[in-house]
Design a protein around this motif. Structure first.
Motif, short mmCIF file in Angstrom:
data_model
loop_
_atom_site.label_atom_id
_atom_site.label_comp_id
_atom_site.label_asym_id
_atom_site.label_seq_id
_atom_site.Cartn_x
_atom_site.Cartn_y
_atom_site.Cartn_z
N ALA A 153 -57.51 -0.87 10.21
CA ALA A 153 -56.14 -1.36 10.31
C ALA A 153 -55.95 -2.58 9.43
O ALA A 153 -56.84 -3.42 9.27
CB ALA A 153 -55.83 -1.70 11.77
N ASP A 154 -54.77 -2.70 8.86
CA ASP A 154 -54.42 -3.73 7.87
C ASP A 154 -54.30 -5.09 8.58
O ASP A 154 -53.20 -5.57 8.85
CB ASP A 154 -53.10 -3.34 7.20
CG ASP A 154 -52.71 -4.29 6.07
OD1 ASP A 154 -53.36 -5.33 5.90
OD2 ASP A 154 -51.74 -3.98 5.36
N LEU A 155 -55.44 -5.73 8.86
CA LEU A 155 -55.45 -6.99 9.61
C LEU A 155 -56.39 -7.99 8.95
O LEU A 155 -57.36 -7.62 8.28
CB LEU A 155 -55.91 -6.77 11.06
CG LEU A 155 -55.00 -5.91 11.95
CD1 LEU A 155 -55.69 -5.62 13.27
CD2 LEU A 155 -53.66 -6.60 12.17
N ALA A 156 -56.10 -9.27 9.15
CA ALA A 156 -56.98 -10.36 8.73
C ALA A 156 -56.83 -11.48 9.75
O ALA A 156 -55.81 -11.60 10.44
CB ALA A 156 -56.61 -10.86 7.34
N VAL A 157 -57.87 -12.32 9.84
CA VAL A 157 -57.85 -13.47 10.75
C VAL A 157 -58.14 -14.72 9.94
O VAL A 157 -59.09 -14.74 9.12
CB VAL A 157 -58.89 -13.32 11.89
CG1 VAL A 157 -58.85 -14.54 12.82
CG2 VAL A 157 -58.64 -12.04 12.68
N LEU A 158 -57.33 -15.75 10.13
CA LEU A 158 -57.47 -17.02 9.41
C LEU A 158 -57.94 -18.11 10.36
O LEU A 158 -57.55 -18.14 11.53
CB LEU A 158 -56.12 -17.44 8.81
CG LEU A 158 -55.36 -16.41 7.99
CD1 LEU A 158 -54.06 -17.00 7.50
CD2 LEU A 158 -56.21 -15.92 6.82
N VAL A 221 -38.02 -0.21 20.94
CA VAL A 221 -39.10 0.69 20.56
C VAL A 221 -38.53 2.09 20.40
O VAL A 221 -37.82 2.59 21.28
CB VAL A 221 -40.22 0.68 21.62
CG1 VAL A 221 -41.28 1.73 21.27
CG2 VAL A 221 -40.85 -0.70 21.72
N SER A 222 -38.81 2.71 19.28
CA SER A 222 -38.38 4.09 19.06
C SER A 222 -39.41 5.06 19.63
O SER A 222 -39.06 5.99 20.37
CB SER A 222 -38.17 4.37 17.57
OG SER A 222 -37.20 3.49 17.02
N LEU A 223 -40.66 4.86 19.26
CA LEU A 223 -41.75 5.68 19.79
C LEU A 223 -43.08 5.11 19.38
O LEU A 223 -43.18 4.28 18.48
CB LEU A 223 -41.63 7.12 19.30
CG LEU A 223 -42.09 7.46 17.87
CD1 LEU A 223 -42.36 8.95 17.76
CD2 LEU A 223 -41.07 7.03 16.83
N HIS A 224 -44.13 5.55 20.09
CA HIS A 224 -45.51 5.31 19.67
C HIS A 224 -45.88 6.45 18.73
O HIS A 224 -45.71 7.62 19.05
CB HIS A 224 -46.46 5.32 20.87
CG HIS A 224 -46.32 4.14 21.76
ND1 HIS A 224 -47.10 3.02 21.65
CD2 HIS A 224 -45.47 3.90 22.79
CE1 HIS A 224 -46.74 2.14 22.57
NE2 HIS A 224 -45.75 2.65 23.28
N THR A 225 -46.39 6.11 17.56
CA THR A 225 -46.71 7.15 16.59
C THR A 225 -47.87 6.67 15.73
O THR A 225 -48.53 5.68 16.06
CB THR A 225 -45.47 7.49 15.73
OG1 THR A 225 -45.79 8.59 14.86
CG2 THR A 225 -45.01 6.30 14.92
N THR A 226 -48.13 7.36 14.65
CA THR A 226 -49.16 6.93 13.69
C THR A 226 -48.51 6.76 12.33
O THR A 226 -47.49 7.39 12.03
CB THR A 226 -50.31 7.93 13.59
OG1 THR A 226 -49.81 9.21 13.18
CG2 THR A 226 -51.03 8.07 14.92
N TYR A 227 -49.12 5.90 11.52
CA TYR A 227 -48.64 5.67 10.16
C TYR A 227 -49.83 5.84 9.22
O TYR A 227 -50.92 5.31 9.47
CB TYR A 227 -48.06 4.26 10.03
CG TYR A 227 -47.43 3.99 8.68
CD1 TYR A 227 -46.08 4.25 8.47
CD2 TYR A 227 -48.17 3.49 7.62
CE1 TYR A 227 -45.48 4.00 7.23
CE2 TYR A 227 -47.59 3.25 6.38
CZ TYR A 227 -46.24 3.51 6.20
OH TYR A 227 -45.68 3.27 4.98
N THR A 228 -49.63 6.57 8.15
CA THR A 228 -50.69 6.78 7.16
C THR A 228 -50.47 5.82 6.01
O THR A 228 -49.45 5.87 5.32
CB THR A 228 -50.68 8.23 6.63
OG1 THR A 228 -50.80 9.14 7.73
CG2 THR A 228 -51.83 8.45 5.67
#
Length: 477
Positions: A153-158, A221-228
Protein backbone atom coordinates in the motif's frame (compact mmCIF):
# COMPACT_ATOMS: atom_id res chain seq x y z
CA UNK A 1 -32.19 21.58 50.12
CA UNK A 2 -28.42 21.39 49.66
CA UNK A 3 -28.66 17.70 48.91
CA UNK A 4 -31.35 18.34 46.34
CA UNK A 5 -29.26 21.00 44.65
CA UNK A 6 -26.25 18.69 44.59
CA UNK A 7 -28.28 15.88 43.02
CA UNK A 8 -29.78 18.15 40.37
CA UNK A 9 -26.36 19.59 39.54
CA UNK A 10 -24.98 16.07 39.33
CA UNK A 11 -27.73 15.13 36.88
CA UNK A 12 -27.06 18.18 34.76
CA UNK A 13 -23.31 17.51 34.73
CA UNK A 14 -23.94 13.91 33.73
CA UNK A 15 -26.25 15.06 30.97
CA UNK A 16 -23.62 17.50 29.68
CA UNK A 17 -20.92 14.85 29.68
CA UNK A 18 -23.05 12.28 27.90
CA UNK A 19 -24.41 14.66 25.29
CA UNK A 20 -20.88 15.94 24.66
CA UNK A 21 -19.86 12.36 23.95
CA UNK A 22 -22.58 11.91 21.34
CA UNK A 23 -22.48 15.40 19.84
CA UNK A 24 -21.43 15.08 16.23
CA UNK A 25 -22.28 16.96 13.12
CA UNK A 26 -18.64 17.11 12.11
CA UNK A 27 -17.32 18.89 15.21
CA UNK A 28 -14.77 16.12 15.67
CA UNK A 29 -13.76 16.42 12.03
CA UNK A 30 -13.12 20.16 12.40
CA UNK A 31 -11.01 19.55 15.49
CA UNK A 32 -9.04 16.87 13.60
CA UNK A 33 -7.47 19.63 11.50
CA UNK A 34 -5.03 20.06 14.41
CA UNK A 35 -3.53 16.69 13.50
CA UNK A 36 -2.77 17.51 9.84
CA UNK A 37 0.53 18.88 8.51
CA UNK A 38 1.84 20.03 5.11
CA UNK A 39 4.73 17.97 3.71
CA UNK A 40 7.43 19.63 1.60
CA UNK A 41 9.78 17.24 -0.22
CA UNK A 42 12.96 18.62 -1.76
CA UNK A 43 14.82 16.87 -4.60
CA UNK A 44 18.36 17.90 -5.49
CA UNK A 45 20.46 17.58 -8.64
CA UNK A 46 17.50 16.54 -10.78
CA UNK A 47 17.52 15.98 -14.52
CA UNK A 48 14.54 17.23 -16.50
CA UNK A 49 13.73 15.57 -19.83
CA UNK A 50 11.41 16.63 -22.62
CA UNK A 51 9.17 14.28 -24.56
CA UNK A 52 7.54 15.33 -27.81
CA UNK A 53 4.26 13.47 -27.99
CA UNK A 54 4.00 13.87 -31.77
CA UNK A 55 7.52 12.91 -32.84
CA UNK A 56 8.36 10.78 -29.76
CA UNK A 57 11.66 12.65 -29.48
CA UNK A 58 13.22 12.54 -25.99
CA UNK A 59 16.08 14.70 -24.73
CA UNK A 60 17.59 16.47 -21.76
CA UNK A 61 15.90 19.76 -21.06
CA UNK A 62 18.01 20.77 -17.99
CA UNK A 63 20.29 19.29 -15.31
CA UNK A 64 21.24 20.07 -11.72
CA UNK A 65 17.73 21.28 -10.90
CA UNK A 66 16.33 21.52 -7.36
CA UNK A 67 12.65 20.59 -7.40
CA UNK A 68 9.96 20.41 -4.74
CA UNK A 69 6.74 18.47 -4.21
CA UNK A 70 4.07 18.79 -1.54
CA UNK A 71 1.53 16.58 0.14
CA UNK A 72 -0.31 16.13 3.41
CA UNK A 73 0.27 14.00 6.52
CA UNK A 74 -1.39 13.29 9.86
CA UNK A 75 -0.02 12.66 13.33
CA UNK A 76 -0.24 9.35 15.18
CA UNK A 77 0.55 8.39 18.76
CA UNK A 78 -1.12 9.52 21.98
CA UNK A 79 -4.35 11.04 20.65
CA UNK A 80 -4.69 14.74 21.39
CA UNK A 81 -1.00 15.12 22.33
CA UNK A 82 1.72 16.72 20.23
CA UNK A 83 3.61 14.11 18.26
CA UNK A 84 6.73 13.56 16.16
CA UNK A 85 5.35 10.68 14.06
CA UNK A 86 3.32 11.37 10.91
CA UNK A 87 1.78 9.13 8.25
CA UNK A 88 1.62 10.10 4.57
CA UNK A 89 1.70 8.49 1.12
CA UNK A 90 4.84 6.90 -0.29
CA UNK A 91 4.54 8.89 -3.49
CA UNK A 92 4.74 12.14 -1.48
CA UNK A 93 8.30 11.35 -0.32
CA UNK A 94 9.61 8.82 -2.88
CA UNK A 95 12.25 9.66 -5.50
CA UNK A 96 11.23 11.34 -8.72
CA UNK A 97 11.16 8.57 -11.30
CA UNK A 98 10.28 10.24 -14.60
CA UNK A 99 7.63 12.30 -12.81
CA UNK A 100 5.51 14.47 -15.09
CA UNK A 101 6.06 18.18 -14.34
CA UNK A 102 3.77 19.67 -16.98
CA UNK A 103 3.66 20.73 -20.60
CA UNK A 104 6.30 22.92 -22.22
CA UNK A 105 3.95 23.54 -25.15
CA UNK A 106 0.93 21.87 -26.71
CA UNK A 107 2.82 18.70 -27.65
CA UNK A 108 5.89 18.60 -25.37
CA UNK A 109 5.76 17.26 -21.83
CA UNK A 110 8.49 17.67 -19.18
CA UNK A 111 9.42 14.84 -16.84
CA UNK A 112 11.95 14.75 -13.98
CA UNK A 113 14.28 12.24 -12.41
CA UNK A 114 15.97 12.83 -9.04
CA UNK A 115 16.51 11.64 -5.47
CA UNK A 116 14.91 12.96 -2.30
CA UNK A 117 17.29 15.10 -0.24
CA UNK A 118 15.12 16.67 2.48
CA UNK A 119 11.62 16.44 3.96
CA UNK A 120 10.00 19.16 6.05
CA UNK A 121 6.68 19.73 7.77
CA UNK A 122 5.55 23.34 7.38
CA UNK A 123 4.46 25.14 10.55
CA UNK A 124 2.51 28.01 8.98
CA UNK A 125 1.44 29.71 5.75
CA UNK A 126 4.72 31.60 5.34
CA UNK A 127 7.23 28.76 5.71
CA UNK A 128 7.67 28.26 1.97
CA UNK A 129 6.92 30.26 -1.15
CA UNK A 130 8.00 29.81 -4.73
CA UNK A 131 9.54 33.30 -4.66
CA UNK A 132 11.39 33.39 -1.31
CA UNK A 133 12.03 29.67 -0.88
CA UNK A 134 12.05 27.85 2.47
CA UNK A 135 12.33 29.53 5.88
CA UNK A 136 13.71 26.65 7.97
CA UNK A 137 12.77 28.41 11.23
CA UNK A 138 9.14 27.87 10.20
CA UNK A 139 9.57 24.19 9.31
CA UNK A 140 10.44 20.94 11.08
CA UNK A 141 12.87 18.53 9.36
CA UNK A 142 11.85 14.87 9.11
CA UNK A 143 13.30 11.48 8.33
CA UNK A 144 11.46 8.82 6.35
CA UNK A 145 11.47 5.84 8.73
CA UNK A 146 9.20 3.70 6.56
CA UNK A 147 8.61 3.73 2.83
CA UNK A 148 6.50 0.95 1.36
CA UNK A 149 7.86 -1.00 -1.57
CA UNK A 150 6.02 -1.00 -4.88
CA UNK A 151 4.12 -4.18 -3.93
CA UNK A 152 2.52 -2.68 -0.84
CA UNK A 153 0.00 0.00 0.00
CA UNK A 154 1.15 3.52 -0.92
CA UNK A 155 2.23 4.58 2.61
CA UNK A 156 5.20 6.19 4.35
CA UNK A 157 5.94 7.16 7.95
CA UNK A 158 7.89 10.28 8.93
CA UNK A 159 9.76 10.99 12.16
CA UNK A 160 10.09 14.71 12.90
CA UNK A 161 13.23 16.00 14.62
CA UNK A 162 10.98 17.07 17.51
CA UNK A 163 7.29 16.94 18.38
CA UNK A 164 5.58 19.45 16.13
CA UNK A 165 4.17 22.31 18.13
CA UNK A 166 0.40 22.62 17.72
CA UNK A 167 0.03 19.34 15.77
CA UNK A 168 -1.44 16.41 17.64
CA UNK A 169 -1.91 12.70 17.10
CA UNK A 170 -5.29 11.56 15.78
CA UNK A 171 -7.04 8.35 16.87
CA UNK A 172 -7.31 5.57 14.27
CA UNK A 173 -10.44 3.57 13.55
CA UNK A 174 -10.39 0.43 15.68
CA UNK A 175 -10.16 -2.93 13.92
CA UNK A 176 -13.59 -3.86 15.35
CA UNK A 177 -15.22 -0.90 13.60
CA UNK A 178 -16.03 -0.34 9.95
CA UNK A 179 -17.66 2.56 8.18
CA UNK A 180 -20.64 1.65 6.02
CA UNK A 181 -22.03 3.04 2.80
CA UNK A 182 -23.78 6.31 3.56
CA UNK A 183 -21.69 7.15 6.64
CA UNK A 184 -20.43 10.74 6.70
CA UNK A 185 -16.71 11.28 6.07
CA UNK A 186 -14.44 14.31 5.81
CA UNK A 187 -11.23 14.68 3.78
CA UNK A 188 -8.55 16.88 5.36
CA UNK A 189 -5.38 18.20 3.77
CA UNK A 190 -3.61 20.85 1.72
CA UNK A 191 -4.72 20.69 -1.94
CA UNK A 192 -2.46 22.56 -4.32
CA UNK A 193 -5.45 24.39 -5.77
CA UNK A 194 -5.69 26.35 -2.51
CA UNK A 195 -2.15 27.70 -3.00
CA UNK A 196 -3.14 29.19 -6.34
CA UNK A 197 -5.33 31.69 -4.51
CA UNK A 198 -2.13 33.51 -3.41
CA UNK A 199 -0.66 33.61 -6.93
CA UNK A 200 0.89 37.02 -7.67
CA UNK A 201 1.53 38.80 -10.97
CA UNK A 202 4.97 37.16 -11.27
CA UNK A 203 3.60 33.66 -10.86
CA UNK A 204 4.83 33.17 -7.26
CA UNK A 205 2.66 31.96 -4.39
CA UNK A 206 2.87 30.83 -0.77
CA UNK A 207 2.28 27.25 0.32
CA UNK A 208 -0.43 26.98 2.99
CA UNK A 209 0.81 25.21 6.12
CA UNK A 210 -1.14 26.37 9.19
CA UNK A 211 -3.90 24.48 10.99
CA UNK A 212 -6.40 27.14 9.91
CA UNK A 213 -5.47 26.50 6.28
CA UNK A 214 -6.28 22.77 6.39
CA UNK A 215 -9.16 22.25 3.98
CA UNK A 216 -12.16 20.13 4.95
CA UNK A 217 -14.49 18.62 2.36
CA UNK A 218 -17.44 16.46 3.35
CA UNK A 219 -19.11 13.49 1.72
CA UNK A 220 -20.28 9.96 2.37
CA UNK A 221 -18.79 6.52 1.95
CA UNK A 222 -19.85 5.09 -1.39
CA UNK A 223 -18.53 1.56 -0.86
CA UNK A 224 -15.64 -0.59 0.29
CA UNK A 225 -13.78 -1.70 -2.82
CA UNK A 226 -10.29 -2.24 -4.22
CA UNK A 227 -8.12 0.05 -6.30
CA UNK A 228 -5.40 -1.13 -8.68
CA UNK A 229 -2.45 1.25 -8.61
CA UNK A 230 0.20 1.94 -11.26
CA UNK A 231 2.13 -1.18 -10.15
CA UNK A 232 -0.95 -3.42 -10.58
CA UNK A 233 -1.25 -3.82 -6.81
CA UNK A 234 -4.81 -4.16 -5.55
CA UNK A 235 -5.42 -2.23 -2.33
CA UNK A 236 -8.53 -2.19 -0.14
CA UNK A 237 -9.92 1.34 -0.21
CA UNK A 238 -12.90 3.48 0.73
CA UNK A 239 -14.56 5.10 -2.28
CA UNK A 240 -16.30 8.28 -1.13
CA UNK A 241 -17.71 11.60 -2.29
CA UNK A 242 -15.52 13.92 -0.19
CA UNK A 243 -13.54 15.89 -2.76
CA UNK A 244 -9.76 15.48 -2.81
CA UNK A 245 -7.23 17.04 -5.18
CA UNK A 246 -3.49 16.92 -5.85
CA UNK A 247 -1.83 17.88 -2.58
CA UNK A 248 -4.40 16.02 -0.46
CA UNK A 249 -2.29 12.89 -0.84
CA UNK A 250 -1.36 11.48 2.56
CA UNK A 251 -4.02 13.43 4.45
CA UNK A 252 -6.60 11.69 6.64
CA UNK A 253 -10.17 10.73 5.85
CA UNK A 254 -12.03 11.02 9.17
CA UNK A 255 -15.52 10.31 10.47
CA UNK A 256 -17.69 12.76 12.41
CA UNK A 257 -15.71 12.04 15.59
CA UNK A 258 -12.41 12.96 13.96
CA UNK A 259 -11.26 9.31 13.91
CA UNK A 260 -9.05 8.42 10.93
CA UNK A 261 -10.67 5.82 8.68
CA UNK A 262 -8.40 6.11 5.65
CA UNK A 263 -5.50 7.85 3.88
CA UNK A 264 -6.46 10.05 0.93
CA UNK A 265 -4.49 8.77 -2.07
CA UNK A 266 -6.15 8.68 -5.50
CA UNK A 267 -8.70 10.42 -7.66
CA UNK A 268 -9.91 8.63 -10.74
CA UNK A 269 -12.83 8.13 -13.08
CA UNK A 270 -13.54 11.48 -14.71
CA UNK A 271 -14.77 11.17 -18.29
CA UNK A 272 -15.65 14.42 -20.00
CA UNK A 273 -17.38 12.56 -22.85
CA UNK A 274 -19.91 10.97 -20.51
CA UNK A 275 -20.01 13.61 -17.78
CA UNK A 276 -18.69 11.15 -15.14
CA UNK A 277 -17.09 12.92 -12.18
CA UNK A 278 -13.93 12.01 -10.33
CA UNK A 279 -14.16 9.40 -7.58
CA UNK A 280 -12.08 9.80 -4.42
CA UNK A 281 -10.22 6.83 -2.95
CA UNK A 282 -8.63 6.48 0.50
CA UNK A 283 -6.48 3.56 1.63
CA UNK A 284 -8.19 1.71 4.49
CA UNK A 285 -6.67 2.44 7.90
CA UNK A 286 -5.95 -1.25 8.59
CA UNK A 287 -2.81 -0.91 6.44
CA UNK A 288 -1.60 1.98 8.63
CA UNK A 289 -2.18 0.01 11.83
CA UNK A 290 -0.17 -2.89 10.41
CA UNK A 291 2.74 -0.62 9.45
CA UNK A 292 2.83 1.09 12.85
CA UNK A 293 2.69 -2.29 14.59
CA UNK A 294 5.65 -3.50 12.52
CA UNK A 295 7.60 -0.38 13.54
CA UNK A 296 6.62 -0.80 17.21
CA UNK A 297 5.07 2.68 17.19
CA UNK A 298 2.22 3.08 19.66
CA UNK A 299 -1.03 4.72 18.57
CA UNK A 300 -4.52 5.25 19.93
CA UNK A 301 -7.72 3.89 18.43
CA UNK A 302 -11.29 4.94 19.03
CA UNK A 303 -13.93 2.22 19.16
CA UNK A 304 -17.69 2.57 19.53
CA UNK A 305 -20.03 5.40 18.69
CA UNK A 306 -21.88 7.98 20.73
CA UNK A 307 -24.13 7.21 23.72
CA UNK A 308 -27.73 6.43 22.65
CA UNK A 309 -30.23 9.15 23.45
CA UNK A 310 -32.55 6.71 25.19
CA UNK A 311 -29.77 5.81 27.61
CA UNK A 312 -29.10 9.47 28.36
CA UNK A 313 -32.78 10.08 29.11
CA UNK A 314 -33.05 6.97 31.26
CA UNK A 315 -30.01 7.87 33.36
CA UNK A 316 -31.16 11.47 33.87
CA UNK A 317 -34.68 10.32 34.90
CA UNK A 318 -33.23 7.88 37.41
CA UNK A 319 -30.91 10.49 38.91
CA UNK A 320 -33.67 13.10 39.17
CA UNK A 321 -36.07 10.56 40.68
CA UNK A 322 -33.44 9.64 43.26
CA UNK A 323 -32.96 13.32 44.07
CA UNK A 324 -36.73 13.77 44.58
CA UNK A 325 -36.91 10.71 46.80
CA UNK A 326 -34.15 12.02 49.03
CA UNK A 327 -35.91 15.37 49.43
CA UNK A 328 -39.28 13.65 50.13
CA UNK A 329 -37.78 11.48 52.85
CA UNK A 330 -36.08 14.48 54.41
CA UNK A 331 -39.21 16.64 54.48
CA UNK A 332 -41.64 13.92 55.65
CA UNK A 333 -39.33 12.65 58.34
CA UNK A 334 -39.42 9.04 57.25
CA UNK A 335 -36.91 7.10 59.33
CA UNK A 336 -33.91 5.95 57.38
CA UNK A 337 -33.21 2.24 57.03
CA UNK A 338 -29.93 2.73 55.22
CA UNK A 339 -26.81 1.00 56.45
CA UNK A 340 -24.27 3.08 58.44
CA UNK A 341 -22.14 5.31 56.25
CA UNK A 342 -18.69 3.97 55.39
CA UNK A 343 -15.69 5.56 57.04
CA UNK A 344 -14.86 7.57 53.94
CA UNK A 345 -18.28 9.22 53.83
CA UNK A 346 -18.81 12.39 55.93
CA UNK A 347 -21.72 12.27 58.42
CA UNK A 348 -23.10 15.16 60.54
CA UNK A 349 -22.00 15.15 64.21
CA UNK A 350 -22.76 17.50 67.08
CA UNK A 351 -19.12 18.09 67.94
CA UNK A 352 -15.81 16.88 66.61
CA UNK A 353 -14.81 13.65 68.31
CA UNK A 354 -11.25 13.46 69.66
CA UNK A 355 -9.00 11.55 67.29
CA UNK A 356 -6.03 9.41 68.30
CA UNK A 357 -2.62 10.54 67.15
CA UNK A 358 -1.96 9.24 63.64
CA UNK A 359 0.26 6.19 63.49
CA UNK A 360 2.54 5.48 60.57
CA UNK A 361 1.01 2.92 58.25
CA UNK A 362 2.88 -0.39 58.14
CA UNK A 363 4.98 -0.64 55.02
CA UNK A 364 4.43 -3.72 52.85
CA UNK A 365 7.34 -6.02 52.31
CA UNK A 366 9.13 -5.45 49.01
CA UNK A 367 7.53 -7.49 46.23
CA UNK A 368 9.38 -8.96 43.27
CA UNK A 369 8.86 -7.17 39.96
CA UNK A 370 6.28 -8.99 37.86
CA UNK A 371 8.06 -10.89 35.12
CA UNK A 372 11.50 -9.83 36.40
CA UNK A 373 14.09 -11.36 34.12
CA UNK A 374 16.93 -10.86 36.61
CA UNK A 375 18.63 -8.62 34.06
CA UNK A 376 19.23 -4.90 34.55
CA UNK A 377 20.60 -1.91 32.71
CA UNK A 378 22.89 0.35 34.71
CA UNK A 379 23.76 3.88 33.69
CA UNK A 380 27.50 4.46 33.42
CA UNK A 381 27.33 8.05 32.15
CA UNK A 382 24.72 10.71 31.61
CA UNK A 383 21.46 11.47 33.42
CA UNK A 384 21.03 7.98 34.88
CA UNK A 385 24.67 7.29 35.77
CA UNK A 386 24.86 4.91 38.75
CA UNK A 387 21.17 3.91 38.59
CA UNK A 388 19.79 0.50 37.73
CA UNK A 389 16.55 -0.44 36.03
CA UNK A 390 14.98 -3.90 35.86
CA UNK A 391 13.95 -5.38 32.52
CA UNK A 392 10.57 -6.95 33.26
CA UNK A 393 9.73 -8.42 29.85
CA UNK A 394 10.65 -5.26 27.96
CA UNK A 395 11.83 -1.73 28.75
CA UNK A 396 11.12 1.19 26.41
CA UNK A 397 13.39 4.22 26.63
CA UNK A 398 12.67 7.75 25.40
CA UNK A 399 11.27 11.19 26.22
CA UNK A 400 7.54 10.52 25.86
CA UNK A 401 6.12 9.58 29.29
CA UNK A 402 3.04 8.04 27.72
CA UNK A 403 5.01 5.54 25.62
CA UNK A 404 8.11 4.70 27.66
CA UNK A 405 9.11 2.88 30.83
CA UNK A 406 12.38 4.75 31.36
CA UNK A 407 11.60 8.40 30.66
CA UNK A 408 14.07 11.18 29.93
CA UNK A 409 13.15 14.84 30.52
CA UNK A 410 11.39 16.45 27.56
CA UNK A 411 14.31 18.79 26.81
CA UNK A 412 17.03 16.10 26.76
CA UNK A 413 19.18 16.49 23.66
CA UNK A 414 19.86 13.42 21.53
CA UNK A 415 16.99 11.33 22.92
CA UNK A 416 13.92 10.70 20.77
CA UNK A 417 10.31 10.54 21.91
CA UNK A 418 10.53 6.75 21.68
CA UNK A 419 14.21 5.90 21.28
CA UNK A 420 14.75 2.16 21.76
CA UNK A 421 13.40 -0.93 23.49
CA UNK A 422 15.17 -3.68 25.45
CA UNK A 423 13.63 -7.16 25.56
CA UNK A 424 14.79 -9.84 28.00
CA UNK A 425 15.29 -13.20 26.32
CA UNK A 426 16.80 -15.91 28.48
CA UNK A 427 20.26 -14.89 29.67
CA UNK A 428 20.67 -12.02 27.20
CA UNK A 429 18.91 -8.84 26.11
CA UNK A 430 17.66 -7.84 22.67
CA UNK A 431 18.23 -4.13 21.94
CA UNK A 432 16.14 -2.58 19.14
CA UNK A 433 16.35 0.97 17.81
CA UNK A 434 12.86 2.43 17.21
CA UNK A 435 13.76 4.89 14.48
CA UNK A 436 15.55 7.34 16.79
CA UNK A 437 16.75 10.61 15.32
CA UNK A 438 20.25 10.59 16.81
CA UNK A 439 20.78 6.84 16.88
CA UNK A 440 21.42 3.91 19.20
CA UNK A 441 25.06 2.75 19.31
CA UNK A 442 26.75 -0.54 20.21
CA UNK A 443 30.54 -0.78 20.15
CA UNK A 444 30.68 2.54 18.31
CA UNK A 445 28.39 1.44 15.46
CA UNK A 446 24.96 2.95 14.93
CA UNK A 447 22.03 0.55 14.62
CA UNK A 448 19.74 0.96 11.65
CA UNK A 449 16.11 1.86 12.34
CA UNK A 450 14.32 -1.26 13.67
CA UNK A 451 17.62 -3.19 13.77
CA UNK A 452 17.88 -5.63 16.71
CA UNK A 453 21.11 -6.85 18.34
CA UNK A 454 21.76 -9.25 21.20
CA UNK A 455 23.65 -8.01 24.25
CA UNK A 456 25.20 -10.15 26.98
CA UNK A 457 25.78 -8.99 30.58
CA UNK A 458 28.81 -6.71 30.57
CA UNK A 459 28.10 -5.27 27.11
CA UNK A 460 27.20 -1.59 26.77
CA UNK A 461 25.10 0.62 24.50
CA UNK A 462 24.67 4.38 24.07
CA UNK A 463 21.78 6.67 23.14
CA UNK A 464 22.61 9.55 20.82
CA UNK A 465 26.21 9.74 22.05
CA UNK A 466 28.54 8.21 24.62
CA UNK A 467 27.22 10.78 27.10
CA UNK A 468 24.19 8.53 27.70
CA UNK A 469 25.60 5.01 28.16
CA UNK A 470 24.26 1.90 29.88
CA UNK A 471 25.68 -1.54 30.56
CA UNK A 472 23.77 -4.83 30.85
CA UNK A 473 24.16 -6.40 34.33
CA UNK A 474 22.59 -9.22 36.32
CA UNK A 475 20.55 -8.73 39.48
CA UNK A 476 22.87 -8.43 42.43
CA UNK A 477 25.91 -8.34 40.15
Amino acid sequence: MKKRIVCVLTALMLLCLLTAGCAGGGNGAREARGGVARVLSIYGNCTVYYLDLETQDVGVYSTGETLTATGSAFGVGNAGKETDVFVTNRHVVSRLDMEILGFLDDTTVLVADGSLTNVYLLKDDYAYSTGAGLDTSRAVPCRVIYEADDRSADLAVLRAAEPMEGRVALPLLDEKEELEAGDAVYALGFPGSTDDASLDSEGNHDYAGSVNSVTLTNGVVSLHTTYTDDNDVRINVLQHTAQINHGNSGGPLVDERGVVAGVNTWIDGQDLSTGDRMNSYSIEISYVRDVLDSLHIDYDTSAGGGVPVWLIVAIVVIVLAAAGAVVFLKVRGVPSTAAPAPASQSVPVSAPAPQPAPQPAPQPAPQPIAGDSGLRIQGTSGLFAGRRFAIAGQLRVGRDPARNDLVYPADTQGISGVHCVLIAEGDHVLLKDLGSTYGTFVAGSRLAASQTVSLQPGEAFSLGSEQETFVIVRKGG
